[in-house]
Design an enzyme around this catalytic site. Sequence first.
Site, PDB file in Angstrom:
ATOM      1  N   GLU A 153       0.820  -1.212   0.000  1.00  0.00           N
ATOM      2  CA  GLU A 153       0.000   0.000   0.000  1.00  0.00           C
ATOM      3  C   GLU A 153       0.860   1.271   0.000  1.00  0.00           C
ATOM      4  O   GLU A 153       0.835   2.082   0.930  1.00  0.00           O
ATOM      5  CB  GLU A 153      -0.950  -0.005   1.203  1.00  0.00           C
ATOM      6  CG  GLU A 153      -1.976  -1.133   1.145  1.00  0.00           C
ATOM      7  CD  GLU A 153      -2.875  -1.223   2.355  1.00  0.00           C
ATOM      8  OE1 GLU A 153      -3.866  -1.969   2.302  1.00  0.00           O
ATOM      9  OE2 GLU A 153      -2.592  -0.555   3.377  1.00  0.00           O
ATOM     10  N   GLU A 305      -6.219  -8.128  -0.769  1.00  0.00           N
ATOM     11  CA  GLU A 305      -6.745  -8.103   0.596  1.00  0.00           C
ATOM     12  C   GLU A 305      -8.235  -7.808   0.581  1.00  0.00           C
ATOM     13  O   GLU A 305      -8.706  -6.972  -0.186  1.00  0.00           O
ATOM     14  CB  GLU A 305      -6.050  -7.028   1.447  1.00  0.00           C
ATOM     15  CG  GLU A 305      -4.615  -7.285   1.789  1.00  0.00           C
ATOM     16  CD  GLU A 305      -4.063  -6.201   2.711  1.00  0.00           C
ATOM     17  OE1 GLU A 305      -4.854  -5.571   3.442  1.00  0.00           O
ATOM     18  OE2 GLU A 305      -2.841  -5.981   2.693  1.00  0.00           O
TER      19      GLU A 305
END
EC number: 3.2.1.23
Length: 649
Positions: A153, A305
């Site tokens: 991320e 995710e």
Amino acid sequence: MPSLADVTRGRILFGGDYNPEQWPEEVWPEDVRLMREAGVTTVTVGVFSWAMLEPTPGAREFSWLRRLLDLLHEGGIEVCLATPTASPPPWLGERYPGTLPVTADGTTLWWGSRNQWCPSSADYRVHALALVEDLAAEFGHHQAVRMWHISNEYGPVCHCEESAERFRAWLHKRYESLDALNAAWGTAFWSQRHADWSTVIPPRSAPYIPNPAQVLDFQRFSSDVLLECFTAERDLLRRHTPHLPVTTNFMTLYKHVDCWSFAKEEDVVSLDSYPDPGDPRAMVRSSLGQDMTRSQAGGPWMQMEMAAGSVNWRGVNRAKPADRLRLEALQAVARGADALCFFQWRASRAGAEKFHSALLPHAGADTPHHRAVRALGRELGLIAEVVGAKVEAEVAVVFDWPSWWALEQRGRLSDRVDLEPIALGWHGALWDAHLTADYVHPEADLSRYRMVVVPNLYLASDRAVQNLTGFVRAGGTLVSGFFTGVADETDTIRPGGVDERLCEVLGVHPLEWRPLDEPVPLGDASTGTLWSEELALAEGTETLATLADGTPVVTRNGTAYYLSTLPSPEYLQRLLASAARAAGVQPALPGLPEQVEAVRRGPLLFVLNHGSQPAVVPLPAAHHELLTDRAVSGDLVLPPRDAAVLRPL
């Protein structure tokens, strides 16, 4: 180059992040056994393991990871091996304080959480790449490893002096001279002219509104310098393991990096998606992220995710029912995912995410939650024939990060005009109209689409303007939202306030911007929100909706529509559905009820009921339903939050 297809090999990958370093080693065999029983194919290992792999500077503690990879391989579980560079160990910040990020007000962000690194730091890069190289040499050819996951991320931003030096170098490459920089930044305003490169700095805390062009370029630079970190790791991994694909994970409507630029540098495009179980429109946000990720990938993509249950970072973290878990997973597959991974496999007992759900919850395997996970693993095998198939869309939505950054700066006409709710409003209207859309960069080839939607493109380059106007002149249907085409790449207002080329094809010219602080009625009993404009209409431009005083707010000029407000969801849905019909675009299934989506992926038709009531879906022909292995025709009855995957007979 390797691709996701090299990893899936005809299967939908299923699994999630596995953090075995949080558990005694005697737990690992039990994890592998339960993974096999749940149908897990793939786990991501090592995302936050830097301190375990390099506990002191230069040390290499790889034996535990080798034992783990051996165990997973023996159990038939494949590995997406992560580089742990998203979260350096405390010793790096202590010994090399320049690796710690600094905020715009000069505050140093310390270790004790994650992401405490400066993307511009040479010391950070040296230590990160040294560890990555040793990981690649040690494990790149291990039989369990099928893919690389770089960092996590991406998003850290730093305003330190080392970042300032890199920013100046970036600007010099972009503008070549101080004169060009001063012109682009409009530094004649407020006596900001730079006479020497040494005075050019990142936007730091200032007495009043900072220079918008400077801020915009720093946002571009911050994205680019993160991309440098990614490509440096990627290139190193490719030298050692050219046979393994490389990915990193984005998030839905993630503002920190230009995901178009990142996606071009990846072998596999991945998404983290965490819809709120308490949001009745969560499926809209999910589908936006899925459609955007599929578009960035140009085909199948990876759900890196998602949450099996509740998360731990909202004010109130609601539990996710098992049927919601299944529906979200099938929605991702419908919209192009060939891999479904969750955060995480086993719930953590300590740390900041100990209340975040997992595939294996704190209560263990003998729970309704874990039984639902196992059921999902079995079902994915029933629809494996969809792997590799594409989702074909005839509608495209224009989305651009620099325009987003520029739109939301200080000193604007309304701080209520943020891109995220606008984007969700327009995507929700397409969803309600049962229209599947791709997302495109403003300068992308539009020729294969019948209709292009622009929720907002405040900042539009010359190439973007030429692209959109050329699409209309070639017969395409364009639907544009308000405050579009106002500024050029430097955030300088176009002559006349809006690009004249766009005004010509749209048949309107805004004379005055009139932001709204509350909804206003439209002439058709709908409402307009956020924005309105005084418009001058060209000859032949038709008015489709007005304010109560007769001011035009929705217009059409041939195949070009313009909306000077954000209308109610119902009106926007009707307008987009009508424009699509006129452009020859039809939903995947006619006559769909509300709260039901239908997406065609390759030969299969996914029908998902997101509502709390049963839904009756008329089928125009007989199909084989793969999840229940039965023939269906006529009316398909879907219980609440249920799904069907159909193949024509």
